[in-house]
Design an enzyme around this catalytic site. Structure first.
Site, PDB file in Angstrom:
ATOM      1  N   ASP A 104     -11.153   3.523  -1.618  1.00  0.00           N
ATOM      2  CA  ASP A 104     -10.503   4.717  -2.234  1.00  0.00           C
ATOM      3  C   ASP A 104     -11.137   5.132  -3.441  1.00  0.00           C
ATOM      4  OD1 ASP A 104      -8.612   4.812  -0.198  1.00  0.00           O
ATOM      5  OD2 ASP A 104      -6.907   4.054  -1.422  1.00  0.00           O
TER       6      ASP A 104
HETATM    7  N1  URA Z   1      -6.653  -0.323   0.897  1.00  0.00           N
HETATM    8  C1  URA Z   1      -6.383   0.809   0.008  1.00  0.00           C
HETATM    9  O1  URA Z   1      -5.210   1.207   0.013  1.00  0.00           O
HETATM   10  N2  URA Z   1      -7.171   1.154  -0.461  1.00  0.00           N
HETATM   11  C2  URA Z   1      -8.827   0.944  -0.684  1.00  0.00           C
HETATM   12  O2  URA Z   1      -9.587   1.282  -1.295  1.00  0.00           O
HETATM   13  C3  URA Z   1      -8.819  -0.339   0.269  1.00  0.00           C
HETATM   14  C4  URA Z   1      -7.791  -0.822   0.871  1.00  0.00           C
END
Ligand code: URA
Length: 242
Positions: A104
């Site tokens: 993310d």
């Molecule tokens: N899980 C998430 O919620 N975000 C990420 O960036 C990676 C795994």
């Protein structure tokens, strides 16, 4: 035997047009002799090609390890945000690498990039059980019931049942918890949604391991390097369970 411009372009030294200009400008020597014709036929195994006195490395693929900072998206292009590819130097960017899986925008830590589509496919397919390990900070107390729920397979907000995941509690106090989570899938916002299903929120998320590759603590956020030979072998030759 192959054309010089094709060899150089395929090895990542620029487009056909760019490498032609490079040769024409007198920057390239073959076995010590300056060449100006980029159409000449060469056996790259037998000749030594130098660009500005640096030996040309023949390769088509590139494998990078980055410590992703917050605020950039794991994509090759975005209309609004800076991407992880924008952080690359031209010498690496010209291979057109893309991230293996996504983190993310606000997640930091270990991100691999490559232009090797076959390896990418293998590493992100849930069919091969590649472990991804995250360090996370949670707003509430994490307890043994959460650990069991992760083990049994969390059900997400869209009814999807996750594969068993391991949750290790590192520290709990009144302000929240520090944990380590290992998952083998990579659903959208997966770790955050797994905690949300337990009524808890992830306030900080950092990936620390991807398959056999550990985060490189010496890389500052936003920095990257090529994988070492040892890391490359571990990543490509690991027997990922099917
Ligand atoms: N899980 C998430 O919620 N975000 C990420 O960036 C990676 C795994």
């Amino acid at each position: 035997m192959e054309r010089l411009d094709k060899i150089l372009a395929n090895s990542g030294y620029g487009s056909r047009k760019e490498v032609k200009a490079l040769v024409k400008a007198g920057n390239v020597t073959i076995d010590g002799v300056k060449v100006k014709d980029s159409g000449i036929q060469i056996d790259p195994e037998k000749s030594e090609i130098l660009i500005n006195d640096e030996k040309v490395l023949f390769r088509n693929f590139i494998y990078l390890i980055m410590n992703k900072p917050a605020g950039v998206v794991s994509a090759t292009f975005d209309n609004y945000d800076k991407t992880v590819v924008d952080l690359l130097q031209p010498e690496h960017e010209r291979f057109k690498p893309f991230p293996i899986g996504r983190l993310d925008k606000d997640t930091v830590g270990l991100l691999l990039l490559t232009n090797d589509g076959d390896l990418n496919h293998k590493l992100i397919s849930p069919k091969y059980h590649v472990n991804k390990v995250y360090y996370a900070e949670i707003d509430k107390e994490v307890n043994e019931e959460d650990v069991k729920a992760f083990e049994n397979g969390i059900i997400l907000d869209d009814e999807y049942k996750c594969m068993p995941a391991s949750l290790k509690i590192l520290k709990v106090d009144k302000d929240g918890s520090r944990v380590e989570v290992t998952i083998q899938e990579g659903k959208f916002h997966q770790v955050k949604r797994m905690f949300l299903s337990r009524g808890k929120s992830v306030v900080y998320l950092r990936r620390i391991r991807f398959g056999p590759i550990n985060i490189d603590e010496s890389l500052k956020e936003g920095e990257y390097r090529e994988l070492s030979e040892k890391e490359f072998k571990a990543l490509t030759y690991s027997e990922y369970e099917e």
